[in-house]
Design a protein around this motif. Structure first.
Motif, PDB file in Angstrom:
ATOM      1  N   THR A   1       0.725  -1.177   0.023  1.00 27.89           N
ATOM      2  CA  THR A   1       0.122  -0.034   0.111  1.00 27.89           C
ATOM      3  C   THR A   1       1.030   0.996   0.081  1.00 27.89           C
ATOM      4  OG1 THR A   1       0.131   0.133   2.273  1.00 27.89           O
ATOM      5  CG2 THR A   1      -1.691  -1.348   1.348  1.00 27.89           C
ATOM      6  N   ASP A   2       0.482   2.387  -0.494  1.00 26.54           N
ATOM      7  CA  ASP A   2       1.206   3.312  -0.377  1.00 26.54           C
ATOM      8  C   ASP A   2       1.653   3.870   1.223  1.00 26.54           C
ATOM      9  OD1 ASP A   2       1.060   3.971  -2.977  1.00 26.54           O
ATOM     10  OD2 ASP A   2      -0.733   5.276  -2.847  1.00 26.54           O
ATOM     11  N   ALA A   3       0.878   3.673   2.093  1.00 27.53           N
ATOM     12  CA  ALA A   3       1.299   3.844   3.472  1.00 27.53           C
ATOM     13  C   ALA A   3       2.227   2.822   3.897  1.00 27.53           C
ATOM     14  CB  ALA A   3       0.111   3.887   4.435  1.00 27.53           C
ATOM     15  N   GLY A   4       2.183   1.588   3.407  1.00 27.58           N
ATOM     16  CA  GLY A   4       3.433   0.679   3.717  1.00 27.58           C
ATOM     17  C   GLY A   4       4.653   1.046   3.013  1.00 27.58           C
ATOM     18  N   ARG A   5       4.475   1.491   1.672  1.00 25.08           N
ATOM     19  CA  ARG A   5       5.725   1.947   1.067  1.00 25.08           C
ATOM     20  C   ARG A   5       6.278   2.919   1.530  1.00 25.08           C
ATOM     21  NH1 ARG A   5       3.184  -0.292  -3.438  1.00 25.08           N
ATOM     22  NH2 ARG A   5       1.785   1.257  -3.581  1.00 25.08           N
ATOM     23  N   PHE A   6       5.458   3.978   2.299  1.00 28.38           N
ATOM     24  CA  PHE A   6       5.990   5.246   2.987  1.00 28.38           C
ATOM     25  C   PHE A   6       6.894   4.861   4.112  1.00 28.38           C
ATOM     26  CE2 PHE A   6       4.786   8.222   6.524  1.00 28.38           C
ATOM     27  CZ  PHE A   6       5.599   9.337   6.110  1.00 28.38           C
ATOM     28  N   ALA A   7       6.214   3.762   4.940  1.00 31.34           N
ATOM     29  CA  ALA A   7       6.981   3.401   6.127  1.00 31.34           C
ATOM     30  C   ALA A   7       8.251   2.766   5.895  1.00 31.34           C
ATOM     31  CB  ALA A   7       6.223   2.372   6.772  1.00 31.34           C
ATOM     32  N   LEU A   8       8.208   1.954   4.751  1.00 34.07           N
ATOM     33  CA  LEU A   8       9.476   0.999   4.350  1.00 34.07           C
ATOM     34  C   LEU A   8      10.555   2.258   3.945  1.00 34.07           C
ATOM     35  CD1 LEU A   8       8.031  -2.092   2.386  1.00 34.07           C
ATOM     36  CD2 LEU A   8       8.634  -1.854   4.832  1.00 34.07           C
ATOM     37  N   ARG A   9      10.175   3.083   3.163  1.00 39.86           N
ATOM     38  CA  ARG A   9      11.118   3.992   2.754  1.00 39.86           C
ATOM     39  C   ARG A   9      11.806   4.874   3.772  1.00 39.86           C
ATOM     40  NH1 ARG A   9      11.220   9.465   1.937  1.00 39.86           N
ATOM     41  NH2 ARG A   9       8.677   9.865   1.905  1.00 39.86           N
ATOM     42  N   LEU A  10      10.903   5.329   4.991  1.00 38.81           N
ATOM     43  CA  LEU A  10      11.530   5.887   6.159  1.00 38.81           C
ATOM     44  C   LEU A  10      12.642   4.955   6.803  1.00 38.81           C
ATOM     45  CD1 LEU A  10       8.199   7.222   7.830  1.00 38.81           C
ATOM     46  CD2 LEU A  10       9.925   8.430   6.314  1.00 38.81           C
ATOM     47  N   TYR A  11      12.357   3.547   6.769  1.00 37.42           N
ATOM     48  CA  TYR A  11      13.276   2.841   7.427  1.00 37.42           C
ATOM     49  C   TYR A  11      14.771   2.762   6.602  1.00 37.42           C
ATOM     50  CZ  TYR A  11      10.359   0.681  11.079  1.00 37.42           C
ATOM     51  OH  TYR A  11       9.606   0.420  12.275  1.00 37.42           O
ATOM     52  N   LEU A  12      14.457   2.716   5.357  1.00 39.45           N
ATOM     53  CA  LEU A  12      15.642   2.859   4.368  1.00 39.45           C
ATOM     54  C   LEU A  12      16.270   4.244   4.473  1.00 39.45           C
ATOM     55  CD1 LEU A  12      14.826   1.143   1.253  1.00 39.45           C
ATOM     56  CD2 LEU A  12      16.020   0.362   3.083  1.00 39.45           C
ATOM     57  N   GLN A  13      15.548   5.335   4.495  1.00 39.37           N
ATOM     58  CA  GLN A  13      16.232   6.482   4.380  1.00 39.37           C
ATOM     59  C   GLN A  13      16.568   7.247   5.542  1.00 39.37           C
ATOM     60  OE1 GLN A  13      13.992   8.419   1.450  1.00 39.37           O
ATOM     61  NE2 GLN A  13      14.656   7.253  -0.167  1.00 39.37           N
ATOM     62  N   GLU A  14      15.791   6.991   6.700  1.00 39.10           N
ATOM     63  CA  GLU A  14      15.684   7.732   7.856  1.00 39.10           C
ATOM     64  C   GLU A  14      16.223   7.048   9.140  1.00 39.10           C
ATOM     65  OE1 GLU A  14      15.353  11.164   7.631  1.00 39.10           O
ATOM     66  OE2 GLU A  14      14.331  11.033   5.547  1.00 39.10           O
ATOM     67  N   ARG A  15      16.261   5.804   9.030  1.00 41.21           N
ATOM     68  CA  ARG A  15      16.443   5.160  10.395  1.00 41.21           C
ATOM     69  C   ARG A  15      17.945   5.222  10.870  1.00 41.21           C
ATOM     70  NH1 ARG A  15      17.378   3.836  14.255  1.00 41.21           N
ATOM     71  NH2 ARG A  15      16.665   1.977  15.931  1.00 41.21           N
ATOM     72  N   ASP A  16      18.998   5.252   9.869  1.00 40.64           N
ATOM     73  CA  ASP A  16      20.249   5.300  10.302  1.00 40.64           C
ATOM     74  C   ASP A  16      21.007   6.621   9.957  1.00 40.64           C
ATOM     75  OD1 ASP A  16      20.754   2.973  11.386  1.00 40.64           O
ATOM     76  OD2 ASP A  16      20.716   1.810   9.423  1.00 40.64           O
ATOM     77  N   THR A  17      20.313   7.799  10.341  1.00 43.55           N
ATOM     78  CA  THR A  17      20.705   9.036   9.987  1.00 43.55           C
ATOM     79  C   THR A  17      20.760   9.794  11.056  1.00 43.55           C
ATOM     80  OG1 THR A  17      19.545   8.583   7.672  1.00 43.55           O
ATOM     81  CG2 THR A  17      20.813  10.783   8.170  1.00 43.55           C
TER      82      THR A  17
END
Ligand SMILES: N[C@@H](CCC(=O)N[C@@H](CS)C(=O)NCC(=O)O)C(=O)O
Length: 262
Positions: free
Chosen positions: A237-253
């Motif tokens: 879903t768009d919300a699911g893809r949004f959350a997964l993107r946050l893990y990729l782009q924002e989790r380790d920064t």
């Protein structure tokens, strides 16, 4: 000479907990030094009670105890000079409302659905609850698992029917998140990552099993097919893809590294 150890916060957790992941993400992002003290369920209470709390996470920092995940986010924001909450009062209010809503609804419903699916699998529970916990505690798991399972089932009112109702509520929250994202924005509030995005992604972890999540979650191939299918459906879903993107782009920064490179 200053004792650097005194500056390292104590972070009491159950490694599986998505509320702990929410706090951990905030601490990592703020680059606030902490030492995690992971526990198996039930035994965590020996530590949290001593700090005036009950649930995990609990953070003990500079002599103060923080016994709610959102209080830890606010501390991390202050520590980092604003990494998680916007300056603008209107936007801050929106972020606070979303964080509270995810705390109140998303977190309990994702957890209840996951437990409804997985609580009867003793081997899986043992393995997940043992991961990262002190060895002395894991030796007690044969006794703790049946007891903790009963308490989880009663405390979170876990039944097959409530699990079904919970996943429907999760779908509803995902749809609301999608409504907000519909105009093409990259974050839930304003134009930068905030506590609202973090709260959503962290508390959605039990229904997304996201790569990059530091909570201990089962692998997708070790859960029943119905669970796997639901996870894949929500990921798509768009919300699911949004959350997964946050893990990729924002989790380790960490905020510190970001401002140094900005
Ligand atoms: N409002 C709390 C909720 C935390 C919570 O529900 N933690 C669960 C784990 S996900 C817990 O500690 N359960 C064990 C217990 O209730 O003792 C927060 O945001 O910190």
């Amino acid at each position: 000479m200053k004792n650097r150890n005194a500056e390292v916060a104590r972070f009491i957790t159950i490694p599986l907990s998505h509320y702990c992941e929410k706090a951990r993400w905030a601490l990592d992002r703020a680059a606030l030094p902490y030492r995690e003290e992971p526990h198996i369920p039930l035994l965590h209470r020996l530590s949290t009670k001593r700090s005036g709390g009950g649930t995990v996470p609990v953070l003990i920092h500079a002599g103060r105890c923080f016994v709610e995940s959102t209080a830890i986010l606010v501390l991390a924001d202050n520590f980092s000079g604003g990494a998680l909450y916007p300056q603008d009062a209107g936007q801050r209010h929106q972020v606070e409302s979303l964080v509270a809503r995810f705390d109140r609804e998303l977190g309990p419903h994702t957890r209840r659905w996951a437990y409804a699916q997985l609580l009867s699998d003793t081997a899986l529970l043992r393995r997940i609850w043992a991961t990262r916990a002190p060895r002395a505690e894991t030796l007690l798991l044969p006794v703790i698992v049946p007891l903790a399972r009963r308490l989880v089932r009663a405390g979170y009112r876990v039944t097959p029917e409530s699990g079904q109702r919970s996943i429907e509520r999760v779908h509803g929250i995902f749809r609301e998140v999608e409504e907000r994202l519909r105009d093409g924005r990259r974050y839930l509030v304003g134009d930068r990552f905030s506590a609202a995005d973090l709260g959503f992604a962290a508390l959605a972890a039990p229904v997304l099993f996201p790569a990059g999540c530091r909570a201990v979650l089962p692998a997708l191939d070790e859960v029943p097919a119905a669970v796997r299918e639901e996870v894949l459906r929500l990921r798509d879903t768009d919300a699911g893809r949004f959350a997964l993107r946050l893990y990729l782009q924002e989790r380790d920064t960490p905020a510190a590294a970001r401002s140094a490179t900005a």
